[in-house]
Design a protein around this motif. Structure first.
Motif, PDB file in Angstrom:
ATOM      1  N   ASP A   1       0.775  -1.173   0.021  1.00 59.61           N
ATOM      2  CA  ASP A   1      -0.006  -0.047   0.126  1.00 59.61           C
ATOM      3  C   ASP A   1       0.720   1.309  -0.051  1.00 59.61           C
ATOM      4  O   ASP A   1       0.466   2.458  -0.689  1.00 59.61           O
ATOM      5  N   TYR A   2       1.993   1.211   0.829  1.00 60.37           N
ATOM      6  CA  TYR A   2       2.940   2.408   0.804  1.00 60.37           C
ATOM      7  C   TYR A   2       3.482   2.566  -0.521  1.00 60.37           C
ATOM      8  O   TYR A   2       3.683   3.915  -0.908  1.00 60.37           O
ATOM      9  N   GLN A   3       3.954   1.586  -0.929  1.00 57.52           N
ATOM     10  CA  GLN A   3       4.607   1.631  -2.515  1.00 57.52           C
ATOM     11  C   GLN A   3       3.419   2.412  -3.595  1.00 57.52           C
ATOM     12  O   GLN A   3       3.899   3.159  -4.253  1.00 57.52           O
TER      13      GLN A   3
ATOM     14  N   ARG B   1       2.990  14.574  -8.439  1.00 59.17           N
ATOM     15  CA  ARG B   1       3.906  15.673  -8.390  1.00 59.17           C
ATOM     16  C   ARG B   1       5.203  15.803  -9.179  1.00 59.17           C
ATOM     17  O   ARG B   1       6.033  16.619  -9.210  1.00 59.17           O
ATOM     18  N   GLY B   2       5.470  14.484  -9.852  1.00 59.35           N
ATOM     19  CA  GLY B   2       6.704  14.280 -10.623  1.00 59.35           C
ATOM     20  C   GLY B   2       7.981  14.048  -9.525  1.00 59.35           C
ATOM     21  O   GLY B   2       9.012  14.476 -10.537  1.00 59.35           O
ATOM     22  N   ASN B   3       7.962  14.092  -8.526  1.00 57.97           N
ATOM     23  CA  ASN B   3       8.927  13.537  -7.687  1.00 57.97           C
ATOM     24  C   ASN B   3       8.656  12.711  -6.702  1.00 57.97           C
ATOM     25  O   ASN B   3       7.426  12.592  -6.135  1.00 57.97           O
ATOM     26  N   ASN B   4       9.528  11.997  -6.287  1.00 54.23           N
ATOM     27  CA  ASN B   4       9.365  10.772  -5.315  1.00 54.23           C
ATOM     28  C   ASN B   4       9.459  11.352  -4.085  1.00 54.23           C
ATOM     29  O   ASN B   4      10.606  10.820  -3.161  1.00 54.23           O
ATOM     30  N   VAL B   5       8.494  12.116  -3.528  1.00 46.73           N
ATOM     31  CA  VAL B   5       8.791  12.840  -2.213  1.00 46.73           C
ATOM     32  C   VAL B   5       8.735  11.825  -0.982  1.00 46.73           C
ATOM     33  O   VAL B   5       9.097  11.925   0.069  1.00 46.73           O
TER      34      VAL B   5
ATOM     35  N   MET C   1      12.157   2.899  -1.188  1.00 46.41           N
ATOM     36  CA  MET C   1      12.709   2.246  -0.134  1.00 46.41           C
ATOM     37  C   MET C   1      12.352   0.995  -0.198  1.00 46.41           C
ATOM     38  O   MET C   1      11.367   0.520  -0.749  1.00 46.41           O
ATOM     39  N   GLY C   2      13.368  -0.143   0.362  1.00 47.86           N
ATOM     40  CA  GLY C   2      13.103  -1.320   0.295  1.00 47.86           C
ATOM     41  C   GLY C   2      12.183  -1.749   1.559  1.00 47.86           C
ATOM     42  O   GLY C   2      12.015  -0.969   2.426  1.00 47.86           O
TER      43      GLY C   2
END
Length: 290
Positions: free
Chosen positions: A154-156, A166-170, A175-176
């Motif tokens: 769900d987090y992914q 937004r065009g960026n991975n804020v 993250m693994g």
């Protein structure tokens, strides 16, 4: 004759009456009072009486007696997750690991109804213990990480959606799983029974020859519960016990850890571990170059 059919169980812990006639009378009384909760009261009171007595027998180490009563409880309430859990616990204590896991499968089945988080955690934890005893390591791992893996997925998905907007991975969607799991207390909370669950995961990884992951989870368990001796002892045996871990231990406890380390390293002359019983400091072995 009918009077003889009434089954009454009496013990030093109190008096429980399992008569179906009494349950019917209780139900009728509730209905006469205009209450609609007759059926829940019937099941709850009788099942609670069973479970209370099963728990008492387990505390007195009367395992076979507890299992017999748990089997009767399941026969009376075949769709109750609580009844199935207590039967599984008795079976586990008797060394019947396959039977216990089967009972837990029934208790955790969707058709068995919803359980509280605490009940689910206890069932998953016990199921993992059964799987570990049966050397079914992948299933033990799944029992303990199932909720965490679902939450991580769900987090992914949330991170990916925000990235697309937004065009960026804020949120750090790259993250693994392990990094995410130890990133917050919320993520850790998905592990059944907290520190004990983390320690059990360490045992699973250690038994399946994944030493580094085992060390990681043992250390995480000590972060939650610094008095978890099982994790401390395991880290000592793996040569990964850190100095600050032993600062609150008594000299005899440090000596015992030292014995475990020496036993583990007795055939490895290139490694040395010293735990001082006077200064409670630890000189840890360095990993051999690979």
């Amino acid at each position: 004759m009918r009077h003889q059919e009434r089954k009454t169980m009496t013990s030093s812990f109190g008096h429980w009456n399992f008569s179906n006639r009494d349950v019917t009378a209780t139900t009728a009384t509730k209905k006469s009072e205009g209450k609609d909760d007759a059926k829940p009261v019937e099941g709850t009171q009788l099942e609670a009486s069973y479970i209370s007595l099963i728990d008492r027998y387990l505390q007195m180490h009367l395992i076979d007696n507890a299992r017999w009563l748990a089997e009767r409880c399941v026969a009376e309430f075949p769709s109750s997750p609580k009844a199935a859990y207590w039967l599984a616990l008795c079976q586990f204590r008797c060394g019947k690991f396959k039977a216990a896991r089967h009972s837990l499968d029934a208790a955790l089945a969707p058709a068995s109804g919803s359980n509280s988080k605490n009940d689910d955690d206890n069932m998953e934890y016990l199921k993992a213990l059964c799987s570990l005893e049966l050397q079914d390591y992948s299933r033990a791992e799944e029992c303990l990480l199932r909720k965490s893996r679902a939450a991580f997925k769900d987090y992914q998905n949330s991170a990916l959606n925000l990235y697309n907007v937004r065009g960026n991975n804020v949120l750090g969607g790259s993250m693994g799983m392990d990094e995410w799991l130890f990133s917050s207390n919320t993520a850790i909370s998905y592990i059944p029974n907290g520190a004990s669950g983390l320690c059990l995961l360490g045992n699973v990884f250690r038994a399946s020859n994944r030493k580094q992951k085992a060390i990681q989870f043992y250390k995480a368990s000590l972060d939650l519960d610094p008095f978890l001796w099982s994790s401390m002892e395991a880290l000592a045996e793996l040569g990964a016990l850190e100095e600050n871990t032993t600062k609150d231990l008594q000299p005899h406890q440090i000596a015992l850890l030292n014995q475990n380390i020496n036993k583990q390293n007795q055939n490895q002359t290139s490694r040395s571990t010293i735990i001082s019983t006077t200064t409670t400091t630890t000189i840890l072995p360095k990993e051999e170059a690979t």
